[in-house]
Design a protein around this motif. Sequence first.
Motif, PDB file in Angstrom:
ATOM      1  N   ASP A  56       5.168  -8.898 -38.770  1.00 22.16           N
ATOM      2  CA  ASP A  56       5.562  -8.997 -37.366  1.00 22.16           C
ATOM      3  C   ASP A  56       6.995  -9.529 -37.312  1.00 22.16           C
ATOM      4  OD1 ASP A  56       5.891 -10.681 -34.776  1.00 22.16           O
ATOM      5  OD2 ASP A  56       4.137  -9.419 -34.375  1.00 22.16           O
ATOM      6  N   LEU A  57       7.885  -8.800 -36.668  1.00 18.70           N
ATOM      7  CA  LEU A  57       9.292  -9.195 -36.618  1.00 18.70           C
ATOM      8  C   LEU A  57       9.529 -10.471 -35.823  1.00 18.70           C
ATOM      9  CD1 LEU A  57      10.897  -5.670 -36.129  1.00 18.70           C
ATOM     10  CD2 LEU A  57      11.012  -7.104 -38.182  1.00 18.70           C
ATOM     11  N   GLY A  58       8.702 -10.726 -34.820  1.00 19.73           N
ATOM     12  CA  GLY A  58       8.888 -11.911 -33.985  1.00 19.73           C
ATOM     13  C   GLY A  58       8.413 -13.199 -34.626  1.00 19.73           C
ATOM     14  N   THR A  59       7.305 -13.124 -35.363  1.00 18.55           N
ATOM     15  CA  THR A  59       6.714 -14.337 -35.935  1.00 18.55           C
ATOM     16  C   THR A  59       6.878 -14.450 -37.441  1.00 18.55           C
ATOM     17  OG1 THR A  59       4.551 -13.307 -36.320  1.00 18.55           O
ATOM     18  CG2 THR A  59       4.931 -14.326 -34.145  1.00 18.55           C
ATOM     19  N   GLY A  60       7.136 -13.326 -38.104  1.00 21.99           N
ATOM     20  CA  GLY A  60       7.200 -13.320 -39.559  1.00 21.99           C
ATOM     21  C   GLY A  60       5.841 -13.245 -40.217  1.00 21.99           C
ATOM     22  N   GLU A  61       4.769 -13.299 -39.412  1.00 21.01           N
ATOM     23  CA  GLU A  61       3.411 -13.275 -39.948  1.00 21.01           C
ATOM     24  C   GLU A  61       3.055 -11.894 -40.485  1.00 21.01           C
ATOM     25  OE1 GLU A  61       1.067 -15.723 -40.277  1.00 21.01           O
ATOM     26  OE2 GLU A  61       2.506 -17.195 -39.515  1.00 21.01           O
ATOM     27  N   VAL A  62       2.381 -11.888 -41.624  1.00 22.09           N
ATOM     28  CA  VAL A  62       1.884 -10.659 -42.214  1.00 22.09           C
ATOM     29  C   VAL A  62       0.639 -10.236 -41.441  1.00 22.09           C
ATOM     30  CG1 VAL A  62       0.909  -9.648 -44.305  1.00 22.09           C
ATOM     31  CG2 VAL A  62       2.830 -11.229 -44.469  1.00 22.09           C
ATOM     32  N   VAL A  63       0.500  -8.931 -41.195  1.00 23.55           N
ATOM     33  CA  VAL A  63      -0.629  -8.398 -40.447  1.00 23.55           C
ATOM     34  C   VAL A  63      -1.866  -8.384 -41.355  1.00 23.55           C
ATOM     35  CG1 VAL A  63      -1.495  -6.349 -39.238  1.00 23.55           C
ATOM     36  CG2 VAL A  63       0.912  -7.020 -39.006  1.00 23.55           C
ATOM     37  N   LEU A  64      -2.989  -8.825 -40.797  1.00 26.65           N
ATOM     38  CA  LEU A  64      -4.259  -8.837 -41.530  1.00 26.65           C
ATOM     39  C   LEU A  64      -4.610  -7.436 -41.993  1.00 26.65           C
ATOM     40  CD1 LEU A  64      -6.305 -11.230 -39.228  1.00 26.65           C
ATOM     41  CD2 LEU A  64      -5.347 -11.761 -41.464  1.00 26.65           C
ATOM     42  N   PRO A  65      -5.259  -7.260 -43.103  1.00 33.64           N
ATOM     43  CA  PRO A  65      -6.011  -8.255 -43.862  1.00 33.64           C
ATOM     44  C   PRO A  65      -5.147  -9.031 -44.854  1.00 33.64           C
ATOM     45  CG  PRO A  65      -6.323  -6.136 -44.894  1.00 33.64           C
ATOM     46  CD  PRO A  65      -5.464  -5.914 -43.665  1.00 33.64           C
ATOM     47  N   ASP A  66      -3.856  -8.683 -44.998  1.00 35.68           N
ATOM     48  CA  ASP A  66      -2.985  -9.413 -45.912  1.00 35.68           C
ATOM     49  C   ASP A  66      -2.613 -10.749 -45.283  1.00 35.68           C
ATOM     50  OD1 ASP A  66      -2.910  -7.259 -47.828  1.00 35.68           O
ATOM     51  OD2 ASP A  66      -1.597  -6.213 -46.421  1.00 35.68           O
ATOM     52  N   LYS A  67      -2.152 -11.686 -46.098  1.00 42.57           N
ATOM     53  CA  LYS A  67      -1.800 -13.017 -45.604  1.00 42.57           C
ATOM     54  C   LYS A  67      -0.459 -13.444 -46.159  1.00 42.57           C
ATOM     55  CE  LYS A  67      -6.522 -14.602 -45.096  1.00 42.57           C
ATOM     56  NZ  LYS A  67      -7.527 -15.586 -45.458  1.00 42.57           N
ATOM     57  N   GLY A  68       0.315 -14.121 -45.315  1.00 47.95           N
ATOM     58  CA  GLY A  68       1.614 -14.634 -45.711  1.00 47.95           C
ATOM     59  C   GLY A  68       2.533 -14.696 -44.509  1.00 47.95           C
ATOM     60  N   CYS A  69       3.735 -15.183 -44.748  1.00 46.39           N
ATOM     61  CA  CYS A  69       4.696 -15.308 -43.652  1.00 46.39           C
ATOM     62  C   CYS A  69       6.114 -15.259 -44.208  1.00 46.39           C
ATOM     63  CB  CYS A  69       4.469 -16.629 -42.915  1.00 46.39           C
ATOM     64  SG  CYS A  69       5.422 -16.782 -41.410  1.00 46.39           S
ATOM     65  N   ALA A  70       6.952 -14.476 -43.560  1.00 47.93           N
ATOM     66  CA  ALA A  70       8.371 -14.405 -43.905  1.00 47.93           C
ATOM     67  C   ALA A  70       9.133 -15.349 -42.974  1.00 47.93           C
ATOM     68  CB  ALA A  70       8.885 -12.979 -43.734  1.00 47.93           C
ATOM     69  N   SER A  71      10.196 -15.950 -43.469  1.00 51.79           N
ATOM     70  CA  SER A  71      11.010 -16.850 -42.646  1.00 51.79           C
ATOM     71  C   SER A  71      11.703 -16.056 -41.544  1.00 51.79           C
ATOM     72  CB  SER A  71      12.074 -17.540 -43.499  1.00 51.79           C
ATOM     73  OG  SER A  71      11.481 -18.324 -44.500  1.00 51.79           O
ATOM     74  N   THR A  72      11.709 -16.615 -40.342  1.00 46.49           N
ATOM     75  CA  THR A  72      12.371 -15.973 -39.204  1.00 46.49           C
ATOM     76  C   THR A  72      13.591 -16.792 -38.778  1.00 46.49           C
ATOM     77  OG1 THR A  72      11.021 -17.161 -37.588  1.00 46.49           O
ATOM     78  CG2 THR A  72      10.194 -15.018 -38.332  1.00 46.49           C
ATOM     79  N   TYR A  73      14.493 -16.127 -38.092  1.00 43.47           N
ATOM     80  CA  TYR A  73      15.694 -16.771 -37.552  1.00 43.47           C
ATOM     81  C   TYR A  73      15.850 -16.358 -36.098  1.00 43.47           C
ATOM     82  CZ  TYR A  73      16.685 -17.372 -42.495  1.00 43.47           C
ATOM     83  OH  TYR A  73      16.601 -17.698 -43.824  1.00 43.47           O
ATOM     84  N   ALA A  74      16.286 -17.293 -35.266  1.00 43.66           N
ATOM     85  CA  ALA A  74      16.513 -17.003 -33.852  1.00 43.66           C
ATOM     86  C   ALA A  74      17.731 -16.092 -33.712  1.00 43.66           C
ATOM     87  CB  ALA A  74      16.729 -18.297 -33.076  1.00 43.66           C
ATOM     88  N   THR A  75      17.645 -15.158 -32.762  1.00 43.13           N
ATOM     89  CA  THR A  75      18.759 -14.254 -32.479  1.00 43.13           C
ATOM     90  C   THR A  75      19.014 -14.232 -30.978  1.00 43.13           C
ATOM     91  OG1 THR A  75      17.307 -12.335 -32.243  1.00 43.13           O
ATOM     92  CG2 THR A  75      18.237 -12.729 -34.439  1.00 43.13           C
ATOM     93  N   LYS A  76      20.211 -13.837 -30.621  1.00 44.44           N
ATOM     94  CA  LYS A  76      20.525 -13.576 -29.211  1.00 44.44           C
ATOM     95  C   LYS A  76      21.633 -12.543 -29.166  1.00 44.44           C
ATOM     96  CE  LYS A  76      23.875 -17.332 -28.444  1.00 44.44           C
ATOM     97  NZ  LYS A  76      24.205 -18.504 -27.612  1.00 44.44           N
ATOM     98  N   VAL A  77      21.680 -11.835 -28.045  1.00 50.78           N
ATOM     99  CA  VAL A  77      22.717 -10.830 -27.825  1.00 50.78           C
ATOM    100  C   VAL A  77      23.469 -11.222 -26.567  1.00 50.78           C
ATOM    101  CG1 VAL A  77      23.200  -8.393 -27.394  1.00 50.78           C
ATOM    102  CG2 VAL A  77      21.300  -9.039 -28.906  1.00 50.78           C
ATOM    103  N   GLU A  78      24.777 -11.315 -26.690  1.00 47.96           N
ATOM    104  CA  GLU A  78      25.641 -11.629 -25.544  1.00 47.96           C
ATOM    105  C   GLU A  78      26.858 -10.720 -25.591  1.00 47.96           C
ATOM    106  OE1 GLU A  78      26.707 -15.778 -25.674  1.00 47.96           O
ATOM    107  OE2 GLU A  78      24.732 -16.430 -24.987  1.00 47.96           O
TER     108      GLU A  78
END
Length: 103
Positions: free
Chosen positions: A72-94
């Motif tokens: 999941d791009l917003g949370t970094g969470e891996v979609v089930l049935p797999d498990k894990g998490c990637a580090s996320t960073y805040a973004t903004k567009v101006e």
Amino acid sequence: MSDWTEIARFDEIPRRGSRVIEFDTTQVAVFRTAADEIFALRDKCPHRSGPLSQGIVHGSKVTCPLHSWKIDLGTGEVVLPDKGCASTYATKVENGRVFLKLA
């Protein structure tokens, strides 16, 4: 001093694609969805360190090119049935510019 770093023009990030930004020794994949949302993850799948920037963007997820884990791009969470998490960073567009918050 701002915690936000300008990293690219919005149109430099391909729709349903990504661009890799390097900070010190960390590579960050900045993604743009079909809906023009911007997300940033560490460019390393939590499974076997595959380059997420080379994955397929679909909806608000990216599929790792090595073993097809979906993240999941917003949370970094891996979609089930797999498990894990990637580090996320805040973004903004101006004003057509993309900013990343590393802190």
